[in-house]
Design an enzyme around this catalytic site. Structure first.
Site, PDB file in Angstrom:
ATOM      1  N   HIS A 274       0.808  -1.231   0.000  1.00  0.00           N
ATOM      2  CA  HIS A 274       0.000   0.000   0.000  1.00  0.00           C
ATOM      3  C   HIS A 274       0.834   1.271   0.000  1.00  0.00           C
ATOM      4  CE1 HIS A 274       1.039   0.002   4.232  1.00  0.00           C
ATOM      5  NE2 HIS A 274       0.694   1.273   4.252  1.00  0.00           N
TER       6      HIS A 274
HETATM    7  C1  UD1 Z   1      -2.418   5.110   6.035  1.00  0.00           C
HETATM    8  C2  UD1 Z   1      -1.196   5.539   6.853  1.00  0.00           C
HETATM    9  C3  UD1 Z   1      -0.117   4.476   6.797  1.00  0.00           C
HETATM   10  C4  UD1 Z   1      -0.670   3.114   7.175  1.00  0.00           C
HETATM   11  C5  UD1 Z   1      -1.885   2.792   6.296  1.00  0.00           C
HETATM   12  C6  UD1 Z   1      -2.498   1.461   6.651  1.00  0.00           C
HETATM   13  C7  UD1 Z   1      -0.728   7.958   6.954  1.00  0.00           C
HETATM   14  C8  UD1 Z   1       0.168   9.016   6.483  1.00  0.00           C
HETATM   15  N1  UD1 Z   1      -0.611   6.775   6.324  1.00  0.00           N
HETATM   16  O1  UD1 Z   1      -2.085   5.064   4.672  1.00  0.00           O
HETATM   17  O2  UD1 Z   1       0.922   4.817   7.705  1.00  0.00           O
HETATM   18  O3  UD1 Z   1       0.322   2.115   7.006  1.00  0.00           O
HETATM   19  O4  UD1 Z   1      -2.858   3.839   6.486  1.00  0.00           O
HETATM   20  O5  UD1 Z   1      -3.675   1.234   5.946  1.00  0.00           O
HETATM   21  O6  UD1 Z   1      -1.513   8.188   7.850  1.00  0.00           O
HETATM   22  N2  UD1 Z   1      -9.660   4.595   1.832  1.00  0.00           N
HETATM   23  C9  UD1 Z   1     -10.819   3.860   1.693  1.00  0.00           C
HETATM   24  N3  UD1 Z   1     -11.421   3.397   2.804  1.00  0.00           N
HETATM   25  C10 UD1 Z   1     -10.921   3.651   4.053  1.00  0.00           C
HETATM   26  C11 UD1 Z   1      -9.739   4.390   4.169  1.00  0.00           C
HETATM   27  C12 UD1 Z   1      -9.113   4.838   3.053  1.00  0.00           C
HETATM   28  O7  UD1 Z   1     -11.286   3.617   0.594  1.00  0.00           O
HETATM   29  O8  UD1 Z   1     -11.528   3.224   5.046  1.00  0.00           O
HETATM   30  C13 UD1 Z   1      -8.989   5.115   0.636  1.00  0.00           C
HETATM   31  C14 UD1 Z   1      -8.825   6.618   0.685  1.00  0.00           C
HETATM   32  O9  UD1 Z   1      -9.911   7.236   0.123  1.00  0.00           O
HETATM   33  C15 UD1 Z   1      -7.539   6.843  -0.063  1.00  0.00           C
HETATM   34  C16 UD1 Z   1      -6.757   5.561   0.143  1.00  0.00           C
HETATM   35  O10 UD1 Z   1      -7.663   4.593   0.640  1.00  0.00           O
HETATM   36  O11 UD1 Z   1      -7.790   6.981  -1.430  1.00  0.00           O
HETATM   37  C17 UD1 Z   1      -5.603   5.748   1.078  1.00  0.00           C
HETATM   38  O12 UD1 Z   1      -6.031   6.178   2.370  1.00  0.00           O
HETATM   39  P1  UD1 Z   1      -5.154   7.203   3.217  1.00  0.00           P
HETATM   40  O13 UD1 Z   1      -5.895   7.585   4.427  1.00  0.00           O
HETATM   41  O14 UD1 Z   1      -4.617   8.276   2.332  1.00  0.00           O
HETATM   42  O15 UD1 Z   1      -3.870   6.459   3.730  1.00  0.00           O
HETATM   43  P2  UD1 Z   1      -3.239   5.015   3.550  1.00  0.00           P
HETATM   44  O16 UD1 Z   1      -2.559   4.885   2.234  1.00  0.00           O
HETATM   45  O17 UD1 Z   1      -4.263   3.979   3.924  1.00  0.00           O
END
Ligand code: UD1
Length: 386
Positions: free
Chosen positions: A226
């Site tokens: 990820h």
């Molecule tokens: C975040 C953390 C990372 C951790 C990871 C585990 C930070 C900087 N990064 O990264 O340290 O290892 O989580 O998962 O805080 N999304 C969904 N559903 C959700 C949550 C997110 O669809 O419940 C989507 C969001 O819309 C986004 C993507 O997933 O497009 C990434 O989510 P984001 O919160 O940016 O961080 P992670 O890459 O998950």
């Protein structure tokens, strides 16, 4: 009248939930037998909001529903951090806690520690002192800032303890308590062992039904990816996917619980359908903690870029190829007694390390204080803080 201490703990994203669960249990144990009462509130920033990225962990790990959910959701880093700070400041002004407890390295960790510090509220950071030395990682920036301003820094190992000393932080503020995630692993492992592998696949499968396993005894590899450095760039992600599709599947069935960020990128890069149609890759929605533990227990090999999985592989003895050039958790590396080898994301290096690691005798290993009692030591350090 007995003394009352008010503590706010913060969670925001998936890897926080397994760290806060044992801490909350410990508060409940404390309240059952101490004159000093801890009044505890749980704040969820809402960075991870899906059932599968959040709610299922609360249910499975017995975490009480958050007292306050800030509902921050997705967004750029500045949006997530900025919105969290604005909302969390209001919570702190209403509640006036004695302590704010933050865990790990996600955006909530940074945002809430800074907000508390500016209101002169004591901050305790659990899982302090980890350093990848790579400031291009958003998590490293979060770790550096949080540790710089925390009043009490609780480290998972002595390497992290020394990192903090070397940054000039006073030894009085730092306590080596062990790895709190392993408290959760120990609490959940028996339930995980009893889960049926095929049910995990059936209940979470994204590909067509003919991808279901026919036997529990097929050797399989597990993939989790990820990190932006692996999944956000076509020139990096495409060869890695090709390597899985064209080569690794010749030796292993692959199971890949897919992170929402990674799924989105595979779709954007036109790789999604090809991955879904490959008969030897099982693509799952994000799975629960116990399901991941079960897959990790049974897997022959792990391909990951997650920090937490490097630790869990070390404790379970699963050979782990970490598709990164650095790690904030060097204690999990093979040369330090762990199960993980850093491969970076170039195919020739992943391939040569795959050959290397399957010939190594990886056995389960527990660094000092990864003993299931870390939450006890965390709360003890907070209560004794002067
Ligand atoms: C975040 C953390 C990372 C951790 C990871 C585990 C930070 C900087 N990064 O990264 O340290 O290892 O989580 O998962 O805080 N999304 C969904 N559903 C959700 C949550 C997110 O669809 O419940 C989507 C969001 O819309 C986004 C993507 O997933 O497009 C990434 O989510 P984001 O919160 O940016 O961080 P992670 O890459 O998950």
């Amino acid at each position: 009248m007995s003394k009352v201490i008010k503590i706010i703990s913060v969670v925001g994203a998936r890897p926080n939930f397994m760290k806060i669960s044992p801490f909350i249990n410990q508060i409940n144990n404390h309240n059952a037998c101490s004159d000093i009462r801890i009044n505890h509130l749980l704040v969820h920033t809402g960075q991870h909001y899906d059932d599968k990225m959040s709610n299922v962990f609360f249910e499975q790990l017995g975490i009480p529903k958050a007292d306050i959910n800030l509902g921050i959701g997705s967004g750029s880093h500045a949006e997530q951090v900025g919105k969290t700070m604005i909302s969390f400041e209001k919570v702190l002004k209403n509640e006036s806690p004695d302590w704010v407890i933050v865990v790990g390295d996600v955006n909530a960790t940074l945002a809430c520690s800074v907000t508390a510090k500016k209101l002169n509220i004591k901050v305790c950071h659990i899982e302090s002192g980890l350093r990848s030395r790579d400031e291009l990682m958003p998590e490293e920036v979060n770790r550096l800032v949080t540790d710089r301003i925390s009043d009490l820094l609780l480290t998972p190992d002595m390497i992290s303890f020394d990192n903090l000393l070397n940054e000039g932080i006073s030894s009085e503020k730092i306590k080596f308590v062990g790895n709190i995630m392993i408290d959760t692993l120990d609490a959940q492992i028996n339930k995980a062992r009893n889960i049926n592998l095929n049910n995990i696949i059936k209940n979470n499968l994204i590909n067509k039904q003919d991808h279901i396993l026919n036997s529990e005894n097929i050797p399989f590899g597990l993939i989790t990816l990820h990190r932006p450095s692996n999944v956000d760039i076509l020139e990096v992600l495409q060869p890695v996917v090709r390597f899985f599709l064209d080569e690794v599947v010749n030796d292993y069935l692959l199971i890949w619980p897919i992170h929402p960020r990674t799924k989105k990128k595979l779709i954007d890069f036109n790789l999604w359908n090809e991955v879904l149609n490959c008969k030897k890759i099982i693509i799952l929605n994000p799975i629960s903690y116990q399901e991941m533990l079960k897959l990790n227990l049974e897997a022959s090999i792990m391909f990951t870029d997650s920090g937490g999985l490097q630790e869990e592989c070390t404790v379970l003895g699963t050979p782990c190829l970490t598709l990164r050039y650095n790690t904030e958790r060097p204690i999990t590396l093979f040369e330090n007694g762990g199960a993980s080898i850093l491969t970076g994301n170039k195919i020739k290096d992943i391939k040569s390390n795959l050959n290397k690691i399957i010939n190594k005798n990886i056995i389960p290993s527990r660094p000092k204080y990864w003993d299931g009692k870390t939450a006890y030591r965390c709360l003890n350090a907070i209560m004794k803080f002067k």
